[in-house]
Design a protein around this motif. Structure first.
Motif, short mmCIF file in Angstrom:
data_model
loop_
_atom_site.label_atom_id
_atom_site.label_comp_id
_atom_site.label_asym_id
_atom_site.label_seq_id
_atom_site.Cartn_x
_atom_site.Cartn_y
_atom_site.Cartn_z
N GLY A 247 67.28 171.15 41.70
CA GLY A 247 66.24 170.64 42.59
C GLY A 247 65.91 169.19 42.31
N ASP A 248 65.79 168.87 40.99
CA ASP A 248 65.54 167.48 40.61
C ASP A 248 66.67 166.57 41.06
OD1 ASP A 248 63.16 168.21 39.38
OD2 ASP A 248 64.12 168.50 37.41
N LEU A 249 67.90 167.07 40.91
CA LEU A 249 69.06 166.30 41.32
C LEU A 249 69.05 166.02 42.81
CD1 LEU A 249 71.73 165.04 40.28
CD2 LEU A 249 72.85 167.22 40.79
N ALA A 250 68.65 167.01 43.57
CA ALA A 250 68.63 166.84 45.02
C ALA A 250 67.58 165.85 45.47
CB ALA A 250 68.38 168.20 45.69
N ARG A 251 66.54 165.62 44.64
CA ARG A 251 65.45 164.71 45.03
C ARG A 251 65.64 163.29 44.51
NH1 ARG A 251 62.61 169.59 44.14
NH2 ARG A 251 62.28 169.09 41.93
N LEU A 252 66.78 163.01 43.87
CA LEU A 252 67.01 161.66 43.38
C LEU A 252 67.12 160.67 44.54
CD1 LEU A 252 69.64 162.20 40.51
CD2 LEU A 252 67.20 161.74 40.28
N GLU A 253 66.57 159.47 44.33
CA GLU A 253 66.56 158.45 45.37
C GLU A 253 67.12 157.14 44.81
OE1 GLU A 253 62.58 158.02 46.65
OE2 GLU A 253 62.44 160.03 47.55
N VAL A 254 67.59 156.29 45.69
CA VAL A 254 68.10 154.99 45.29
C VAL A 254 67.00 154.20 44.59
CG1 VAL A 254 69.09 152.81 46.08
CG2 VAL A 254 69.79 154.96 47.16
N GLY A 255 67.33 153.63 43.45
CA GLY A 255 66.37 152.84 42.70
C GLY A 255 65.59 153.62 41.67
N GLN A 256 65.70 154.93 41.68
CA GLN A 256 64.98 155.75 40.71
C GLN A 256 65.55 155.57 39.32
OE1 GLN A 256 64.45 159.75 42.03
NE2 GLN A 256 63.79 160.53 40.03
N VAL A 257 64.68 155.50 38.32
CA VAL A 257 65.07 155.30 36.93
C VAL A 257 65.13 156.65 36.22
CG1 VAL A 257 64.47 154.25 34.71
CG2 VAL A 257 64.08 153.00 36.85
N ILE A 258 66.22 156.88 35.46
CA ILE A 258 66.39 158.14 34.74
C ILE A 258 66.38 157.84 33.26
CG2 ILE A 258 67.91 160.13 34.40
CD1 ILE A 258 69.16 159.53 37.11
N ASP A 259 65.54 158.56 32.54
CA ASP A 259 65.42 158.36 31.09
C ASP A 259 66.57 159.04 30.35
OD1 ASP A 259 63.07 156.98 31.41
OD2 ASP A 259 61.83 158.79 31.25
#
Length: 315
Positions: A247-259
């Motif tokens: 679900g988190d993967l499906a909500r990723l957007e351009v420009g989002q930062v991943i720790d």
């Protein structure tokens, strides 16, 4: 190419086409030198008999090479022929340089062996090509051997090529051995170069062929090893990110930062051609990013770590 006569020959041809079948350099050189040393007295006797006057034949060099380098040191005006056998259509490539051709022609037609011959600085004449063919026949016959050691060359040797035909003739690449024979008189010298695929030289000598028949797996590994180790591969270093739900993967957007996870820097993986090789530590040295190898990758341990909560596996 002639169809091979046995499964062992078929394997040899397949390997040669893939990587240029090769053996250990010392083993190949020893086999080639033994062959050349047996052939030199026979060649000197054969040439002297045909010419009516003695010529000096000596062994100059035996070295590992490539088939495509057969004519690389022959200069501009040389003659060449390719002799086949049941095992290979190019079992032996013979090249004679202009100096050796001049010696043979002069001596054959009554020239004084104690007088220098005129160098050949033009394309070879039909007569010079015929004399080169005669020399190639003597060399191939001397090296061919007999009995168990025979190369089974298809003799007589084909007519010598020269000029554009010889320079443009396509040589199939592969690991080879180069035997350089010196042809000389008291005042002049030239050379004949014999280039043979390494598997042709090694076959049937000192039990090598029979060992290959008994254990095909060992033969494949040994023959591939030297050439494969020279090939280049691209290395890739990857570093794991945080674990996410679908679900988190499906909500990723351009420009989002991943720790990154806290231990991600020490769990970088070094891979080649999709195969993970080592677990590494990501770092920086001066202005360059680096990875330092920590230990070999263990697929079994990695599977176990994947079943356990994050951080519970091996550090």
């Amino acid at each position: 190419m002639t169809s091979p006569g046995s499964p062992a020959q078929a394997r040899s041809l397949i390997i040669e086409r893939l990587v240029g079948d090769s053996g250990e350099a010392d083993q190949v050189i020893d086999a080639g030198r033994a062959m050349a040393e047996r052939a030199v007295p026979l060649l000197q006797k054969g040439l002297s008999s045909g010419l009516g006057v003695p010529v000096i034949v000596d062994l100059k060099a035996v070295e590992v090479s490539r088939v495509t380098e057969a004519r690389s040191r022959a200069g501009d005006n040389f003659a060449m022929t390719v002799v086949g056998s049941p095992a290979s259509s190019d079992a032996m490539t013979l090249v004679i340089d202009a100096a050796a051709i001049a010696i043979m022609v002069s001596t054959l037609f009554g020239g004084d062996p104690d007088m220098p011959v005129s160098p050949i600085e033009r394309d070879l004449s039909p007569l010079e090509a015929d004399v080169s063919t005669m020399v190639f026949q003597e060399v191939a016959q001397a090296l061919n051997g007999s009995g168990q050691r025979s190369l089974e060359l298809r003799l007589p040797a084909p007519r010598a090529m020269s000029g554009i035909e010889a320079r443009r003739h396509v040589l199939r690449d592969g690991a080879a051995i180069r035997i350089v024979l010196g042809i000389s008189t008291p005042v002049d010298s030239g050379s004949i170069t014999v280039t043979m695929p390494q598997r042709i030289v090694l076959a049937g000598r000192d039990g090598i062929a029979s060992a290959s028949e008994a254990d095909p797996g060992t033969s494949w590994r040994a023959r591939f090893s030297e050439e494969v180790m020279r090939s280049t591969v691209a290395l890739e270093a990857t570093m794991p990110l945080a674990r996410l739900t679908l679900g988190d993967l499906a909500r990723l957007e351009v420009g989002q930062v991943i720790d990154f996870e806290e231990t991600a820097q020490s769990r970088a993986r070094l891979s080649a051609r999709g195969q993970t090789l080592f677990v590494c530590e990501f770092g920086k040295l001066g202005q360059n990013y680096t990875v330092r190898i920590r230990h070999p990758f263990d697929a079994g341990q990695d599977f176990i770590d994947g079943l356990m909560p994050a951080g519970a596996g091996r550090a």
